[in-house]
Design a protein around this motif. Structure first.
Motif, PDB file in Angstrom:
ATOM      1  N   ALA A 154       0.869  -1.176   0.000  1.00 46.14           N
ATOM      2  CA  ALA A 154       0.000   0.000   0.000  1.00 46.14           C
ATOM      3  C   ALA A 154       0.904   1.223   0.000  1.00 46.14           C
ATOM      4  O   ALA A 154       1.936   1.236   0.676  1.00 46.14           O
ATOM      5  CB  ALA A 154      -0.906   0.014   1.229  1.00 46.14           C
ATOM      6  N   SER A 155       0.540   2.260  -0.754  1.00 48.26           N
ATOM      7  CA  SER A 155       1.423   3.418  -0.860  1.00 48.26           C
ATOM      8  C   SER A 155       0.645   4.715  -0.711  1.00 48.26           C
ATOM      9  O   SER A 155      -0.564   4.769  -0.947  1.00 48.26           O
ATOM     10  CB  SER A 155       2.161   3.411  -2.204  1.00 48.26           C
ATOM     11  OG  SER A 155       1.247   3.491  -3.279  1.00 48.26           O
ATOM     12  N   GLY A 156       1.354   5.746  -0.317  1.00 47.03           N
ATOM     13  CA  GLY A 156       0.747   7.050  -0.120  1.00 47.03           C
ATOM     14  C   GLY A 156       1.493   7.815   0.954  1.00 47.03           C
ATOM     15  O   GLY A 156       2.725   7.790   1.001  1.00 47.03           O
ATOM     16  N   THR A 159       3.642   4.123   3.486  1.00 49.38           N
ATOM     17  CA  THR A 159       3.734   2.998   2.559  1.00 49.38           C
ATOM     18  C   THR A 159       4.039   1.730   3.324  1.00 49.38           C
ATOM     19  O   THR A 159       4.975   1.686   4.120  1.00 49.38           O
ATOM     20  CB  THR A 159       4.834   3.259   1.510  1.00 49.38           C
ATOM     21  OG1 THR A 159       4.478   4.411   0.731  1.00 49.38           O
ATOM     22  CG2 THR A 159       4.996   2.061   0.579  1.00 49.38           C
ATOM     23  N   THR A 236      -3.331  -8.555   2.936  1.00 48.21           N
ATOM     24  CA  THR A 236      -4.190  -7.850   1.991  1.00 48.21           C
ATOM     25  C   THR A 236      -5.156  -6.932   2.727  1.00 48.21           C
ATOM     26  O   THR A 236      -5.376  -5.777   2.327  1.00 48.21           O
ATOM     27  CB  THR A 236      -4.985  -8.848   1.128  1.00 48.21           C
ATOM     28  OG1 THR A 236      -4.074  -9.675   0.404  1.00 48.21           O
ATOM     29  CG2 THR A 236      -5.881  -8.119   0.138  1.00 48.21           C
ATOM     30  N   ALA A 239      -3.207  -4.074   4.241  1.00 46.07           N
ATOM     31  CA  ALA A 239      -2.880  -3.108   3.190  1.00 46.07           C
ATOM     32  C   ALA A 239      -4.080  -2.225   2.860  1.00 46.07           C
ATOM     33  O   ALA A 239      -3.942  -1.016   2.625  1.00 46.07           O
ATOM     34  CB  ALA A 239      -2.392  -3.835   1.942  1.00 46.07           C
ATOM     35  N   SER A 240      -5.276  -2.811   2.870  1.00 39.94           N
ATOM     36  CA  SER A 240      -6.495  -2.041   2.596  1.00 39.94           C
ATOM     37  C   SER A 240      -6.710  -0.987   3.681  1.00 39.94           C
ATOM     38  O   SER A 240      -7.159   0.136   3.395  1.00 39.94           O
ATOM     39  CB  SER A 240      -7.701  -2.974   2.524  1.00 39.94           C
ATOM     40  OG  SER A 240      -7.593  -3.858   1.417  1.00 39.94           O
ATOM     41  N   GLN A 243      -4.334   1.816   2.883  1.00 43.25           N
ATOM     42  CA  GLN A 243      -4.821   2.582   1.743  1.00 43.25           C
ATOM     43  C   GLN A 243      -5.959   3.503   2.163  1.00 43.25           C
ATOM     44  O   GLN A 243      -6.055   4.648   1.689  1.00 43.25           O
ATOM     45  CB  GLN A 243      -5.289   1.641   0.633  1.00 43.25           C
ATOM     46  CG  GLN A 243      -4.173   1.018  -0.178  1.00 43.25           C
ATOM     47  CD  GLN A 243      -3.329   2.059  -0.907  1.00 43.25           C
ATOM     48  OE1 GLN A 243      -2.121   2.107  -0.748  1.00 43.25           O
ATOM     49  NE2 GLN A 243      -3.960   2.895  -1.692  1.00 43.25           N
ATOM     50  N   TYR A 244      -6.828   3.034   3.042  1.00 44.99           N
ATOM     51  CA  TYR A 244      -7.920   3.878   3.544  1.00 44.99           C
ATOM     52  C   TYR A 244      -7.347   5.052   4.321  1.00 44.99           C
ATOM     53  O   TYR A 244      -7.799   6.198   4.150  1.00 44.99           O
ATOM     54  CB  TYR A 244      -8.838   3.047   4.429  1.00 44.99           C
ATOM     55  CG  TYR A 244     -10.001   3.831   4.989  1.00 44.99           C
ATOM     56  CD1 TYR A 244     -11.148   4.048   4.225  1.00 44.99           C
ATOM     57  CD2 TYR A 244      -9.957   4.355   6.273  1.00 44.99           C
ATOM     58  CE1 TYR A 244     -12.219   4.767   4.723  1.00 44.99           C
ATOM     59  CE2 TYR A 244     -11.028   5.095   6.793  1.00 44.99           C
ATOM     60  CZ  TYR A 244     -12.140   5.292   6.012  1.00 44.99           C
ATOM     61  OH  TYR A 244     -13.199   6.028   6.517  1.00 44.99           O
ATOM     62  N   ASN A 246      -4.491   6.456   3.895  1.00 45.59           N
ATOM     63  CA  ASN A 246      -3.871   7.388   2.947  1.00 45.59           C
ATOM     64  C   ASN A 246      -4.887   8.194   2.156  1.00 45.59           C
ATOM     65  O   ASN A 246      -4.575   9.280   1.660  1.00 45.59           O
ATOM     66  CB  ASN A 246      -2.985   6.613   1.967  1.00 45.59           C
ATOM     67  CG  ASN A 246      -1.710   6.115   2.605  1.00 45.59           C
ATOM     68  OD1 ASN A 246      -1.174   6.723   3.524  1.00 45.59           O
ATOM     69  ND2 ASN A 246      -1.208   4.967   2.138  1.00 45.59           N
ATOM     70  N   SER A 247      -6.097   7.670   2.034  1.00 42.87           N
ATOM     71  CA  SER A 247      -7.124   8.358   1.242  1.00 42.87           C
ATOM     72  C   SER A 247      -7.831   9.466   2.010  1.00 42.87           C
ATOM     73  O   SER A 247      -8.557  10.271   1.405  1.00 42.87           O
ATOM     74  CB  SER A 247      -8.158   7.336   0.744  1.00 42.87           C
ATOM     75  OG  SER A 247      -8.958   6.846   1.818  1.00 42.87           O
TER      76      SER A 247
END
Length: 248
Positions: A154-156, A159, A236, A239-240, A243-244, A246-247
């Protein structure tokens, strides 16, 4: 084969990675003989992989050759006089034990060259199911002390990467009883890290380890946990979660 594409990305940012024409036959020969880049022996493309006599086990993240791209720590001179920090469309695999990215320069001749891990900022391996990008931990560590390459999960803003490291078991052969292992045995182990502006932080995939590092967005994280109830041990799902984060 290394002579697929050799791309310069410094041309005013106009040309994307992998866009230039194929190398000339002369340049291919130069690379295959270790002179494709005008770099010292401590640099890139200059030697074959180091042999490890008496060492058995797992050395590669994936022992198969895959097409990929490489981003170097700094530009190096190429044949023709220009400089580039990127190489694209080459066949590669990463040797975890030797900390070297192996390049299949000539498949027919079984000619393999290496790029030292210390020279690489990142590399991307292309798979049928999707590309996997690997980051050099040292380039994300202000102190430069971290080692290894991490597969980006996951990145942003932060990471999450999965790092492969060699686990080495020394020979324990007992000649008196004829028991034990005569060779040094290598097995790959994995660890997880969060990369951010403040550096590199090793983490475990559990609430206790991850959530304090995401505490600046606690209301959002609490809402996500309530709605999704993720299994932190599942990379997984972890990582989600990142990602959340980072959003938001």
């Amino acid at each position: 084969m290394l002579g697929k594409i050799f791309c310069v990305v410094g041309l005013a940012g106009i040309l994307p990675l992998g866009c230039l024409a194929q190398l000339s036959e002369g340049t291919k020969v130069g690379i295959n003989t270790g002179t494709g880049l005008d770099a010292p022996k401590s640099g890139v493309f200059w030697t074959s992989p180091a042999e490890q006599s008496g060492v058995v086990g797992d050395f590669y993240i994936d022992s198969l050759w895959h097409d990929g791209d490489v981003k170097l720590m700094k530009p190096v001179a190429q044949i023709g006089g220009h400089e580039s920090d990127s190489i694209a469309g080459i066949s590669i695999r990463y040797n975890v034990l030797n900390e070297e990215l192996e390049v299949l320069a000539d498949k027919a001749k079984k000619d393999i060259r290496v790029i030292r891990g210390s020279q690489i900022k990142s590399f991307t391996i292309r798979h049928e199911l999707g590309d996997v990008r690997y980051l050099n931990l040292a380039s994300n560590d202000p102190k430069g002390e971290s080692k290894g390459f991490g597969a980006v999960l996951a990145s942003g803003r932060v990471t999450l990467v999965k790092v492969y490291k060699p686990k080495i078991t020394r020979p324990n052969y007992n000649p008196s009883f004829g028991t034990g292992e005569k060779n040094t045995v290598v097995r790959l182990s994995t660890a997880y890290y969060l990369l951010s502006g403040s550096g590199v932080q090793k983490v475990n995939l559990n609430k206790k380890s991850l959530l304090p590092l995401l505490a600046d967005r606690k209301p959002e994280m609490d809402r996500y946990l309530k709605e999704h109830d993720p299994d932190f041990k599942d990379e997984t799902q972890a990582a989600s979660l990142i990602q959340y984060y980072n959003s938001k």
